[in-house]
Design a protein around this motif. Structure first.
Motif, PDB file in Angstrom:
ATOM      1  N   GLY A  36      47.982  27.126  37.586  1.00 37.88           N
ATOM      2  CA  GLY A  36      46.974  26.103  37.843  1.00 37.88           C
ATOM      3  C   GLY A  36      45.596  26.434  37.306  1.00 37.88           C
ATOM      4  N   PHE A  37      45.548  26.975  36.061  1.00 37.81           N
ATOM      5  CA  PHE A  37      44.265  27.334  35.429  1.00 37.81           C
ATOM      6  C   PHE A  37      43.459  28.267  36.337  1.00 37.81           C
ATOM      7  N   ILE A  38      44.141  29.291  36.823  1.00 38.79           N
ATOM      8  CA  ILE A  38      43.565  30.163  37.848  1.00 38.79           C
ATOM      9  C   ILE A  38      42.292  30.854  37.390  1.00 38.79           C
ATOM     10  N   GLN A  39      42.195  31.186  36.085  1.00 41.80           N
ATOM     11  CA  GLN A  39      41.014  31.902  35.598  1.00 41.80           C
ATOM     12  C   GLN A  39      39.764  31.036  35.590  1.00 41.80           C
ATOM     13  N   PHE A  40      39.930  29.726  35.611  1.00 42.47           N
ATOM     14  CA  PHE A  40      38.794  28.807  35.669  1.00 42.47           C
ATOM     15  C   PHE A  40      38.535  28.331  37.101  1.00 42.47           C
ATOM     16  N   ALA A  41      39.603  27.935  37.773  1.00 42.58           N
ATOM     17  CA  ALA A  41      39.469  27.380  39.120  1.00 42.58           C
ATOM     18  C   ALA A  41      38.995  28.412  40.135  1.00 42.58           C
ATOM     19  N   PHE A  43      37.305  31.517  39.296  1.00 41.67           N
ATOM     20  CA  PHE A  43      36.501  32.537  38.622  1.00 41.67           C
ATOM     21  C   PHE A  43      35.625  33.298  39.622  1.00 41.67           C
ATOM     22  N   GLY A  44      35.081  32.608  40.597  1.00 44.64           N
ATOM     23  CA  GLY A  44      34.253  33.265  41.598  1.00 44.64           C
ATOM     24  C   GLY A  44      35.015  34.281  42.421  1.00 44.64           C
ATOM     25  N   GLU A  45      36.315  34.045  42.595  1.00 48.24           N
ATOM     26  CA  GLU A  45      37.135  34.981  43.369  1.00 48.24           C
ATOM     27  C   GLU A  45      37.235  36.337  42.679  1.00 48.24           C
ATOM     28  N   MET A  46      37.155  36.341  41.357  1.00 53.49           N
ATOM     29  CA  MET A  46      37.211  37.602  40.617  1.00 53.49           C
ATOM     30  C   MET A  46      36.035  38.495  41.011  1.00 53.49           C
ATOM     31  N   TRP A  47      34.848  37.912  41.054  1.00 53.00           N
ATOM     32  CA  TRP A  47      33.665  38.684  41.424  1.00 53.00           C
ATOM     33  C   TRP A  47      33.728  39.113  42.893  1.00 53.00           C
ATOM     34  N   ALA A 107      44.641  34.957  32.381  1.00 53.58           N
ATOM     35  CA  ALA A 107      45.775  34.605  33.246  1.00 53.58           C
ATOM     36  C   ALA A 107      46.891  35.633  33.113  1.00 53.58           C
ATOM     37  N   THR A 108      47.128  36.105  31.895  1.00 47.65           N
ATOM     38  CA  THR A 108      48.147  37.147  31.676  1.00 47.65           C
ATOM     39  C   THR A 108      47.745  38.432  32.383  1.00 47.65           C
ATOM     40  N   ALA A 109      46.471  38.820  32.238  1.00 46.33           N
ATOM     41  CA  ALA A 109      45.988  40.039  32.897  1.00 46.33           C
ATOM     42  C   ALA A 109      46.120  39.930  34.405  1.00 46.33           C
ATOM     43  N   GLN A 322      41.279  42.555  37.407  1.00 42.89           N
ATOM     44  CA  GLN A 322      41.592  42.869  36.018  1.00 42.89           C
ATOM     45  C   GLN A 322      41.440  41.667  35.097  1.00 42.89           C
ATOM     46  N   ALA A 323      41.569  40.457  35.625  1.00 37.53           N
ATOM     47  CA  ALA A 323      41.269  39.268  34.825  1.00 37.53           C
ATOM     48  C   ALA A 323      39.785  39.254  34.463  1.00 37.53           C
TER      49      ALA A 323
END
Length: 492
Positions: A36-41, A43-47, A107-109, A322-323
């Motif tokens: 579901g386009f996780i790297q865009f939807a 992105f804040g969760e990564m930080w 997304a792969t990472a 890692q993303a």
């Protein structure tokens, strides 16, 4: 020897000309759509996953340390020299395609590092251990394939790539070291065709690098994590700051540069300045540069992702971390190099490319300081890559049952390769490393696609708990059918 070289060239042509160029892109797009386009939807969760905890325990390292170790490996001389080569051969449009491959690669990472966390276990020293070898062995029930992957990783990341990084440092610093040795009277100045003093300088550099690397890697992964945590953030920040200053100094040209990158990517603006451009040249060089740099799907970064103590305690949290590493490496650091080159009054050519082009660009912006800065950046980028690459190989040795003896042997071999790489031409052996990395990446891509259902279930669990305001915590007992090889004690 000619037969072996021919076989290696054939393997590289197969892996990097067909399988990986298209395979890595296809897998990135597949996970982008499936998650579901996780790297865009998200992105804040990564930080949030990076900054939510700086604590670690006796079993693992912190999420921030895991990020800095992976960046230590990702951010190497390729971010300085490789981007310049992509610009020379593909034109400004190569940068656009580099961005695209990084965005889908996030997304792969995420997928591979989530699996690495899920299938981790405790090693003989009590630390968390895992990575692609673990999820290939226990997730796919293919220990023989995991062993092949581990050997390929040790050869490429643990040994040969470290020789290449040492060679980059030696090439950049040999001349001043030679002058210093001559001044001290340790060697005689070279005359005519003599190269003795230069060779001695490279050997001194290699031995010094090996000793410095040995001090760190003999402290194990916790020591590597502590050094990466101290060195990588300021190193990357200073490099980005240089790009920002160059951008501000030429702010009136920035809209035209950014527009040119996009237009050139689609052949709507011709490349100037003697660069070999064209839509296909831009696409292929940008894609290759992006794939080599961010390592998404290669199966390298998951080895350190598995060692982390995630915060929150859920496999997906380290996937998000890692993303973010892919974003920082390519969208920030590689772009910084590209911006400084494109804003400089330099013309890429066959004579001026690679690190020389980057050095000339910074010289144009900042004078002699800029050229010195590139040399310093090469040293830190390459050296942190050495210790980061080693950490991946140590995990592979543990998976193969090497124990303390195997780890010590790997450390000594890595130091020896640093000395060798600093004093020798490494082009031929680098081709072998490319083939070895191509094999491990192919194995890893197949594995994560076959385990994509597991990634999807774990991701939905994390996002559902976030949605209702609950701190995500993974319990394997709730999903008894998805991952029979998971350590129940860790994820109970």
């Amino acid at each position: 020897m000619d037969y072996i070289n021919g076989l290696v060239d054939w393997a590289n042509g197969l892996f990097w000309g067909y399988i990986l160029i298209y395979g890595l892109l296809a897998v990135g797009i597949y996970f982008t759509l499936r998650l579901g386009f996780i790297q865009f939807a998200h992105f804040g969760e990564m930080w949030r996953c990076v900054t939510s905890s700086d604590k670690t325990d006796k079993d693992g390292i912190s999420p921030f340390q895991a990020l800095t170790v992976s960046l230590a490996s990702r951010v190497g001389t390729g971010n300085i020299a490789g981007v310049a080569v992509a610009l020379t051969l593909g034109g400004p449009g190569a940068i656009f395609w580099m961005w695209m491959v990084a965005l889908v690669g996030m997304a792969t990472a995420y997928a591979e590092s989530t699996l690495a966390q899920l299938y981790k276990t405790h090693g003989p020293d009590g630390m968390y251990r895992g990575g692609p070898a673990a999820y290939i062995s226990r997730g796919l029930n293919a220990p023989w394939l995991a062993a092949i992957f581990s050997v390929a990783l040790i050869l490429s990341f643990g040994l040969i790539f470290n020789a290449v990084q040492a060679n980059s440092i030696a090439e950049a610093t040999a001349a001043p070291v030679e002058a210093m040795l001559v001044q001290w009277g340790w060697v005689q100045p070279a005359t005519g065709d003599e190269i003795g003093a230069f060779v001695v300088a490279k050997l001194v550099i290699g031995v010094s690098l090996a000793i410095l690397a040995g001090i760190i890697i003999f402290g194990g992964i916790p020591q590597i994590a502590r050094v990466a945590e101290l060195v990588v953030p300021p190193m990357a920040a200073l490099y980005l700051l240089a790009a920002i200053v160059a951008l501000l100094m030429n702010i009136d040209r920035v809209p035209g540069i950014l527009g040119g990158i996009v237009l050139n990517a689609f052949g709507l603006q011709e490349t100037v300045g003697g660069v070999a451009g064209g839509v296909m040249a831009a696409a292929m060089n940008g894609i290759k540069r992006g794939l080599f740099s961010n390592e998404a799907g290669m199966g390298s970064a998951p080895n350190i992702a598995a060692v982390a103590t995630p915060a929150p305690h859920h496999p997906s949290s380290q996937g998000f971390v890692q993303a973010l590493g892919v974003f920082i490496d390519t969208l920030l650091v590689c772009t910084a190099t590209a911006v400084m080159i494109l804003l400089a009054d330099v013309t890429p050519s066959e004579e001026l490319m690679g690190v020389n082009l980057t050095q000339a660009a910074l010289g144009d912006h900042f004078g002699n300081f800029g050229q010195i800065f590139v040399g310093v950046a090469i040293f830190f980028f390459a050296f942190t890559s050495i210790i980061g690459n080693y950490s991946y190989a140590e995990n592979a040795v543990v998976h193969l049952g090497g124990g303390k003896g195997g780890i010590i042997a790997l450390r000594l071999a890595a130091m020896a390769m640093v000395i060798w790489g600093a004093s020798q031409a490494v082009a031929t052996v680098f081709n072998f490393a490319d083939a070895s990395m191509g094999l491990m990446a192919t194995i890893n891509l197949i594995a994560i696609v076959l385990l994509s259902g597991t990634v999807t279930v774990v991701t939905r669990d994390y996002l559902a708990k976030r949605k209702v305001g609950e701190e995500p915590s993974f319990h394997i007992s709730q999903y008894p059918d998805i991952a029979p090889g998971v350590n129940r004690e860790i994820w109970s």
